[in-house]
Design an enzyme around this catalytic site. Structure first.
Site, short mmCIF file in Angstrom:
data_model
loop_
_atom_site.label_atom_id
_atom_site.label_comp_id
_atom_site.label_asym_id
_atom_site.label_seq_id
_atom_site.Cartn_x
_atom_site.Cartn_y
_atom_site.Cartn_z
N TYR A 1 56.49 0.70 88.35
CA TYR A 1 55.57 0.51 88.13
C TYR A 1 54.78 1.21 87.17
O TYR A 1 53.87 1.04 86.19
CB TYR A 1 55.03 -0.27 89.72
CG TYR A 1 53.94 -0.54 89.64
CD1 TYR A 1 54.22 -2.24 89.68
CD2 TYR A 1 52.54 -0.18 89.99
CE1 TYR A 1 52.94 -2.99 89.52
CE2 TYR A 1 51.92 -0.79 90.38
CZ TYR A 1 52.08 -2.94 90.22
OH TYR A 1 50.52 -3.33 90.28
N LYS B 1 52.77 -0.27 83.79
CA LYS B 1 51.26 0.24 83.37
C LYS B 1 50.56 0.01 82.74
O LYS B 1 49.53 0.23 82.05
CB LYS B 1 50.37 -0.03 84.66
CG LYS B 1 51.53 -1.21 85.82
CD LYS B 1 51.16 -2.74 85.47
CE LYS B 1 50.58 -3.62 86.64
NZ LYS B 1 50.43 -5.06 86.13
N1 LIG Z 1 47.30 -6.56 94.53
C1 LIG Z 1 47.10 -5.53 93.60
O1 LIG Z 1 46.47 -4.56 94.57
C2 LIG Z 1 47.37 -4.94 92.94
C3 LIG Z 1 46.64 -3.89 92.44
C4 LIG Z 1 46.77 -3.31 90.25
C5 LIG Z 1 47.63 -4.60 89.61
N2 LIG Z 1 47.85 -6.07 90.50
C6 LIG Z 1 48.37 -6.70 88.89
O2 LIG Z 1 48.23 -7.66 89.59
C7 LIG Z 1 49.04 -8.53 89.32
C8 LIG Z 1 48.99 -10.03 90.35
O3 LIG Z 1 49.76 -9.37 90.96
P1 LIG Z 1 49.34 -10.30 92.75
O4 LIG Z 1 48.83 -8.71 93.46
O5 LIG Z 1 48.53 -11.23 92.64
O6 LIG Z 1 50.09 -10.12 93.16
P2 LIG Z 1 50.96 -12.14 93.90
O7 LIG Z 1 52.44 -11.19 94.58
O8 LIG Z 1 49.63 -12.10 94.74
O9 LIG Z 1 50.57 -13.11 92.78
C9 LIG Z 1 51.73 -12.65 91.37
C10 LIG Z 1 52.53 -14.31 91.09
O10 LIG Z 1 53.05 -13.69 89.89
C11 LIG Z 1 53.95 -14.82 89.87
N3 LIG Z 1 55.37 -14.82 89.10
C12 LIG Z 1 55.85 -13.25 89.89
N4 LIG Z 1 56.92 -12.69 89.16
C13 LIG Z 1 56.75 -13.94 88.08
C14 LIG Z 1 57.86 -13.99 86.57
N5 LIG Z 1 58.44 -13.95 86.24
N6 LIG Z 1 57.48 -15.63 85.18
C15 LIG Z 1 55.99 -16.02 85.98
N7 LIG Z 1 55.61 -15.60 87.43
C16 LIG Z 1 55.91 -14.90 88.30
C17 LIG Z 1 54.49 -14.90 91.36
O11 LIG Z 1 55.27 -16.48 91.70
C18 LIG Z 1 53.05 -15.42 91.69
O12 LIG Z 1 52.73 -16.37 92.23
C19 LIG Z 1 50.02 -8.05 89.07
O13 LIG Z 1 50.54 -7.49 87.34
C20 LIG Z 1 49.86 -6.66 89.72
O14 LIG Z 1 51.29 -5.54 89.59
C21 LIG Z 1 47.60 -6.09 91.65
#
Ligand SMILES: NC(=O)c1ccc[n+]([C@@H]2O[C@H](COP(=O)([O-])OP(=O)(O)OC[C@H]3O[C@@H](n4cnc5c(N)ncnc54)[C@H](O)[C@@H]3O)[C@@H](O)[C@H]2O)c1
Length: 252
Positions: A151, A155
């Site tokens: 991860y 990133k």
């Molecule tokens: N939530 C956090 O604290 C956080 C912090 C920093 C970065 N992020 C980043 O933000 C982004 C979204 O995270 P989130 O927390 O909203 O996640 P989440 O799990 O709530 O939503 C992620 C979505 O991506 C979809 N997905 C996963 N793999 C996929 C694929 N191969 N093809 C198409 N769709 C796919 C899932 O079905 C889901 O709808 C990610 O890149 C994550 O790394 C999240």
């Protein structure tokens, strides 16, 4: 915020979490949103309350064929593309000494290769009107977080890709930026807490604003970067973490 009427945004991972909040924010500004997600159930649930200006495409960013087909459908149906948010992501923490090649490759494929594939497939459409891409990095790109080798690495890679594309595609009128969120209350985080990956209290103690973010608090800056309001911003990474990464009060 500027009027987004008629403007089309594609959001990978748009059916849940931060991506879904981005869709809501873009739609509230008058734009149209296409959710590219590999969960058909999540797409159905999201579309049920997003209204007619949103459409879903079943797409897996892990597959070039699937991503190319999704953007071909945008060309055929919407006929234009103004913004792309590369949000699809997953997380599977574990000790690096026993990390399998398959698990490493899976995260690299979804996050880093997925961001490249989606951007590459969107390029031709974005170029037509001068558009913007916003990639999802994380504070993990600049911090050593134990058990998150893949991860942290993907990133950091996404931030490098963001800077490269910003320069390569600037002559085409395409801006490319990234956001680096801190802890945000989405299904991804709820799942990690439920799995015992970490306790929320020590994390919150390190956040000067003393709480995790709501998805909308990440979505609003993403929509800003994706819109013409950010017309001179490219190649940037915006940290959105409640002050966590600058916290220097080490005495408490
Ligand atoms: N939530 C956090 O604290 C956080 C912090 C920093 C970065 N992020 C980043 O933000 C982004 C979204 O995270 P989130 O927390 O909203 O996640 P989440 O799990 O709530 O939503 C992620 C979505 O991506 C979809 N997905 C996963 N793999 C996929 C694929 N191969 N093809 C198409 N769709 C796919 C899932 O079905 C889901 O709808 C990610 O890149 C994550 O790394 C999240």
């Amino acid at each position: 915020m500027q009027d987004l009427a008629g403007k089309v945004m594609a959001i990978t991972g748009g059916a849940a979490g931060i991506g879904l909040a981005v869709a809501r924010t873009w739609l509230a500004g008058g734009g149209r949103a296409v959710l590219l997600d590999f969960s058909a159930d999540a797409i159905d649930a999201a579309l049920s309350d997003l209204g007619e200006q949103a459409r879903g495409v079943h797409a897996d960013v892990g597959s070039a064929e699937s991503v190319d087909a999704a953007y071909a459908s945008i060309e055929a149906i919407e006929g234009r593309l103004d913004a792309v948010v590369n949000c699809a992501g997953q997380s599977k923490p574990g000790p690096t000494a026993t990390l399998s090649d398959a698990d490493w490759d899976a995260l690299v494929n979804v996050h880093l290769s997925g961001t490249m594939r989606s951007s590459r497939a969107a390029y031709r459409l974005l170029k037509q009107g001068g558009g913007a891409i916003v990639n999802l990095s994380s504070i993990s790109a600049s911090h050593g977080m134990p058990g998150r080798a893949s991860y942290c690495a993907v990133k950091a890679g996404i931030e490098g890709l963001t800077r490269e594309l910003a320069v390569e595609w600037a002559p085409d009128g395409i801006r490319v930026n990234a956001v680096a969120p801190g802890y945000t209350l989405t299904a991804l985080v709820a799942k990690l807490i439920a799995q015992g990956a970490y306790e929320p209290e020590p994390v919150i103690k390190r956040i000067p604003l003393n709480r995790m973010a709501q998805p909308e608090e990440i979505a609003r800056p993403i929509v800003f970067l994706a819109s013409d309001d950010a017309s001179f911003i490219t190649g940037s990474v915006l940290t959105i973490d409640g002050g966590m990464s600058v916290e220097g009060n080490w005495y408490r």
